[in-house]
Motif scaffolding. Structure first.
Motif, PDB file in Angstrom:
ATOM      1  N   ASP A 100    -222.653 -18.965 -15.863  1.00  0.00           N
ATOM      2  CA  ASP A 100    -223.004 -20.391 -15.906  1.00  0.00           C
ATOM      3  C   ASP A 100    -224.445 -20.639 -16.342  1.00  0.00           C
ATOM      4  OD1 ASP A 100    -224.324 -19.516 -13.641  1.00  0.00           O
ATOM      5  OD2 ASP A 100    -223.765 -21.248 -12.417  1.00  0.00           O
ATOM      6  N   TRP A 101    -225.077 -19.630 -16.934  1.00  0.00           N
ATOM      7  CA  TRP A 101    -226.492 -19.751 -17.312  1.00  0.00           C
ATOM      8  C   TRP A 101    -226.736 -20.934 -18.240  1.00  0.00           C
ATOM      9  CZ3 TRP A 101    -230.607 -17.426 -15.254  1.00  0.00           C
ATOM     10  CH2 TRP A 101    -231.824 -17.521 -15.914  1.00  0.00           C
ATOM     11  N   ASP A 102    -225.964 -21.027 -19.313  1.00  0.00           N
ATOM     12  CA  ASP A 102    -226.193 -22.092 -20.289  1.00  0.00           C
ATOM     13  C   ASP A 102    -225.941 -23.469 -19.683  1.00  0.00           C
ATOM     14  OD1 ASP A 102    -226.886 -20.218 -22.154  1.00  0.00           O
ATOM     15  OD2 ASP A 102    -225.068 -20.408 -23.342  1.00  0.00           O
ATOM     16  N   SER A 103    -224.929 -23.584 -18.834  1.00  0.00           N
ATOM     17  CA  SER A 103    -224.610 -24.893 -18.256  1.00  0.00           C
ATOM     18  C   SER A 103    -225.689 -25.355 -17.280  1.00  0.00           C
ATOM     19  CB  SER A 103    -223.244 -24.867 -17.575  1.00  0.00           C
ATOM     20  OG  SER A 103    -223.248 -23.969 -16.483  1.00  0.00           O
ATOM     21  N   ARG A 104    -226.477 -24.413 -16.756  1.00  0.00           N
ATOM     22  CA  ARG A 104    -227.569 -24.789 -15.851  1.00  0.00           C
ATOM     23  C   ARG A 104    -228.754 -25.378 -16.601  1.00  0.00           C
ATOM     24  NH1 ARG A 104    -229.049 -19.558 -12.789  1.00  0.00           N
ATOM     25  NH2 ARG A 104    -230.475 -20.949 -11.676  1.00  0.00           N
ATOM     26  N   PHE A 105    -228.883 -25.067 -17.878  1.00  0.00           N
ATOM     27  CA  PHE A 105    -230.022 -25.526 -18.674  1.00  0.00           C
ATOM     28  C   PHE A 105    -229.535 -26.115 -20.004  1.00  0.00           C
ATOM     29  CE2 PHE A 105    -231.138 -21.611 -16.316  1.00  0.00           C
ATOM     30  CZ  PHE A 105    -231.970 -22.184 -15.362  1.00  0.00           C
ATOM     31  N   PRO A 106    -228.766 -27.214 -19.943  1.00  0.00           N
ATOM     32  CA  PRO A 106    -228.112 -27.700 -21.172  1.00  0.00           C
ATOM     33  C   PRO A 106    -229.051 -28.378 -22.168  1.00  0.00           C
ATOM     34  CG  PRO A 106    -227.686 -29.198 -19.355  1.00  0.00           C
ATOM     35  CD  PRO A 106    -228.407 -28.015 -18.774  1.00  0.00           C
ATOM     36  N   ASP A 107    -230.254 -28.749 -21.742  1.00  0.00           N
ATOM     37  CA  ASP A 107    -231.124 -29.549 -22.612  1.00  0.00           C
ATOM     38  C   ASP A 107    -232.249 -28.755 -23.254  1.00  0.00           C
ATOM     39  OD1 ASP A 107    -229.609 -31.789 -21.810  1.00  0.00           O
ATOM     40  OD2 ASP A 107    -230.838 -32.010 -20.004  1.00  0.00           O
ATOM     41  N   ASP A 108    -232.157 -27.432 -23.240  1.00  0.00           N
ATOM     42  CA  ASP A 108    -233.252 -26.592 -23.733  1.00  0.00           C
ATOM     43  C   ASP A 108    -233.265 -26.406 -25.248  1.00  0.00           C
ATOM     44  OD1 ASP A 108    -234.094 -26.266 -21.161  1.00  0.00           O
ATOM     45  OD2 ASP A 108    -233.372 -24.209 -20.941  1.00  0.00           O
ATOM     46  N   GLY A 109    -232.197 -26.778 -25.915  1.00  0.00           N
ATOM     47  CA  GLY A 109    -232.087 -26.511 -27.352  1.00  0.00           C
ATOM     48  C   GLY A 109    -233.271 -26.974 -28.174  1.00  0.00           C
ATOM     49  N   PRO A 110    -233.710 -28.228 -28.047  1.00  0.00           N
ATOM     50  CA  PRO A 110    -234.852 -28.678 -28.851  1.00  0.00           C
ATOM     51  C   PRO A 110    -236.124 -27.876 -28.594  1.00  0.00           C
ATOM     52  CG  PRO A 110    -233.657 -30.559 -27.965  1.00  0.00           C
ATOM     53  CD  PRO A 110    -233.073 -29.334 -27.316  1.00  0.00           C
ATOM     54  N   ALA A 111    -236.362 -27.468 -27.355  1.00  0.00           N
ATOM     55  CA  ALA A 111    -237.560 -26.675 -27.054  1.00  0.00           C
ATOM     56  C   ALA A 111    -237.495 -25.318 -27.756  1.00  0.00           C
ATOM     57  CB  ALA A 111    -237.711 -26.491 -25.547  1.00  0.00           C
ATOM     58  N   TYR A 112    -236.305 -24.697 -27.786  1.00  0.00           N
ATOM     59  CA  TYR A 112    -236.148 -23.423 -28.484  1.00  0.00           C
ATOM     60  C   TYR A 112    -236.379 -23.609 -29.985  1.00  0.00           C
ATOM     61  CZ  TYR A 112    -234.454 -20.594 -24.592  1.00  0.00           C
ATOM     62  OH  TYR A 112    -234.372 -19.859 -23.436  1.00  0.00           O
ATOM     63  N   ARG A 113    -235.825 -24.689 -30.557  1.00  0.00           N
ATOM     64  CA  ARG A 113    -235.994 -24.919 -31.996  1.00  0.00           C
ATOM     65  C   ARG A 113    -237.467 -25.148 -32.344  1.00  0.00           C
ATOM     66  NH1 ARG A 113    -231.115 -27.363 -31.222  1.00  0.00           N
ATOM     67  NH2 ARG A 113    -231.961 -29.459 -31.027  1.00  0.00           N
ATOM     68  N   ALA A 114    -238.171 -25.918 -31.513  1.00  0.00           N
ATOM     69  CA  ALA A 114    -239.588 -26.175 -31.783  1.00  0.00           C
ATOM     70  C   ALA A 114    -240.401 -24.889 -31.690  1.00  0.00           C
ATOM     71  CB  ALA A 114    -240.119 -27.221 -30.802  1.00  0.00           C
ATOM     72  N   ALA A 115    -240.104 -24.051 -30.697  1.00  0.00           N
ATOM     73  CA  ALA A 115    -240.835 -22.788 -30.554  1.00  0.00           C
ATOM     74  C   ALA A 115    -240.573 -21.869 -31.742  1.00  0.00           C
ATOM     75  CB  ALA A 115    -240.447 -22.103 -29.247  1.00  0.00           C
ATOM     76  N   ALA A 116    -239.307 -21.763 -32.159  1.00  0.00           N
ATOM     77  CA  ALA A 116    -238.967 -20.903 -33.294  1.00  0.00           C
ATOM     78  C   ALA A 116    -239.640 -21.397 -34.565  1.00  0.00           C
ATOM     79  CB  ALA A 116    -237.448 -20.847 -33.477  1.00  0.00           C
ATOM     80  N   ALA A 117    -239.679 -22.714 -34.745  1.00  0.00           N
ATOM     81  CA  ALA A 117    -240.305 -23.280 -35.945  1.00  0.00           C
ATOM     82  C   ALA A 117    -241.811 -23.013 -35.958  1.00  0.00           C
ATOM     83  CB  ALA A 117    -240.031 -24.783 -36.012  1.00  0.00           C
ATOM     84  N   GLY A 118    -242.416 -22.847 -34.778  1.00  0.00           N
ATOM     85  CA  GLY A 118    -243.851 -22.634 -34.694  1.00  0.00           C
ATOM     86  C   GLY A 118    -244.307 -21.198 -34.889  1.00  0.00           C
ATOM     87  N   LEU A 119    -243.369 -20.297 -35.133  1.00  0.00           N
ATOM     88  CA  LEU A 119    -243.718 -18.883 -35.290  1.00  0.00           C
ATOM     89  C   LEU A 119    -244.303 -18.553 -36.662  1.00  0.00           C
ATOM     90  CD1 LEU A 119    -240.689 -17.062 -33.618  1.00  0.00           C
ATOM     91  CD2 LEU A 119    -242.982 -17.345 -32.715  1.00  0.00           C
ATOM     92  N   GLY A 120    -244.137 -19.454 -37.605  1.00  0.00           N
ATOM     93  CA  GLY A 120    -244.645 -19.184 -38.948  1.00  0.00           C
ATOM     94  C   GLY A 120    -243.787 -18.208 -39.725  1.00  0.00           C
ATOM     95  N   LEU A 121    -242.530 -18.066 -39.331  1.00  0.00           N
ATOM     96  CA  LEU A 121    -241.635 -17.147 -40.043  1.00  0.00           C
ATOM     97  C   LEU A 121    -241.173 -17.759 -41.360  1.00  0.00           C
ATOM     98  CD1 LEU A 121    -239.499 -15.911 -37.037  1.00  0.00           C
ATOM     99  CD2 LEU A 121    -241.132 -14.575 -38.360  1.00  0.00           C
ATOM    100  N   ARG A 122    -240.815 -16.876 -42.294  1.00  0.00           N
ATOM    101  CA  ARG A 122    -240.343 -17.298 -43.604  1.00  0.00           C
ATOM    102  C   ARG A 122    -238.938 -16.767 -43.840  1.00  0.00           C
ATOM    103  NH1 ARG A 122    -245.463 -15.194 -44.369  1.00  0.00           N
ATOM    104  NH2 ARG A 122    -244.546 -13.271 -45.160  1.00  0.00           N
ATOM    105  N   PRO A 123    -238.194 -17.379 -44.770  1.00  0.00           N
ATOM    106  CA  PRO A 123    -236.881 -16.837 -45.106  1.00  0.00           C
ATOM    107  C   PRO A 123    -236.985 -15.362 -45.482  1.00  0.00           C
ATOM    108  CG  PRO A 123    -237.139 -19.005 -46.086  1.00  0.00           C
ATOM    109  CD  PRO A 123    -238.476 -18.634 -45.492  1.00  0.00           C
ATOM    110  N   GLY A 124    -236.077 -14.558 -44.946  1.00  0.00           N
ATOM    111  CA  GLY A 124    -236.073 -13.123 -45.219  1.00  0.00           C
ATOM    112  C   GLY A 124    -236.791 -12.288 -44.171  1.00  0.00           C
TER     113      GLY A 124
END
Length: 199
Positions: free
Chosen positions: A18-42
């Motif tokens: 039930d891990w995901d159901s306990r934290f259903p609203d975290d998606g945007p925070a994960y996307r913002a963090a991933a976008a801030g890594l400075g990664l590039r395609p490939g």
């Protein structure tokens, strides 16, 4: 397997279903963090201690179809939950201990670690292993979808001066493990410390 590993597996194994159901609203925070890594395609990125793989879709978005996304976790039940959620479509899942990763040295552009540092049995040594698999100049992101104070309140505890995630503790810990902290954010909506691998 060490007692520390057994405790971690038991803790997360009991909570995987039930891990995901306990934290259903975290998606945007994960996307913002991933976008801030400075990664590039490939680019090649590891989600260390990936749990149910909630970061994998966000990481795949930033590295694109030509990039490599890996998710490593010590707890089989967490990886099974990631598979049930279909997240292996976004990255390769590995049953592995972040203390001994089955990866070549300097093979990654970045390591993403959500909620991991509090569960590392030997933080300095474990951070050196993450450094080993990251190329010089590569990035480490230590992330949590809520900040330290909000997390402590959720768990009914106080933040202690010895908290590894405190900026005054984390900077020297990273420096001693071959990383240089480049930014630190600890607010109610997220915790994100970024570091660059030193040569």
């Amino acid at each position: 397997m060490s007692d520390d590993h057994t405790k971690v597996q038991e803790f997360f194994g009991a909570r995987a279903a039930d891990w995901d159901s306990r934290f259903p609203d975290d998606g945007p925070a994960y996307r913002a963090a991933a976008a801030g890594l400075g990664l590039r395609p490939g680019d090649r990125v590891l989600d260390a201690g990936c749990g149910t793989g909630r970061a994998l879709p966000a990481l795949r978005e930033v590295v694109g179809p030509s990039g490599a996304v890996l998710g490593a976790d010590l707890t089989p039940a967490m990886l099974q939950a990631a598979q049930r959620a279909g997240r292996e479509r976004h990255g390769q899942l590995l049953l592995a201990d972040v203390a001994h990763l089955p990866l070549r040295s300097e093979s990654l552009d970045a390591v993403f670690a959500a909620g991991l540092i509090a569960h590392l049995p030997q933080p300095a040594e474990n951070l050196r292993e993450l450094r080993r698999v990251t190329r010089p100049g590569g990035v480490l992101a230590l992330f949590h979808p809520i900040g330290r104070a909000a997390l402590a309140a959720r768990q009914g505890r106080q933040i202690t001066p010895g908290d590894l995630r405190a900026e005054a503790n984390l900077g020297p810990l990273l420096a001693g493990s071959g990383w240089r902290m480049t930014s630190y954010v600890d607010e109610d909506a997220r915790f994100l410390a970024l570091a660059v691998r030193q040569d």
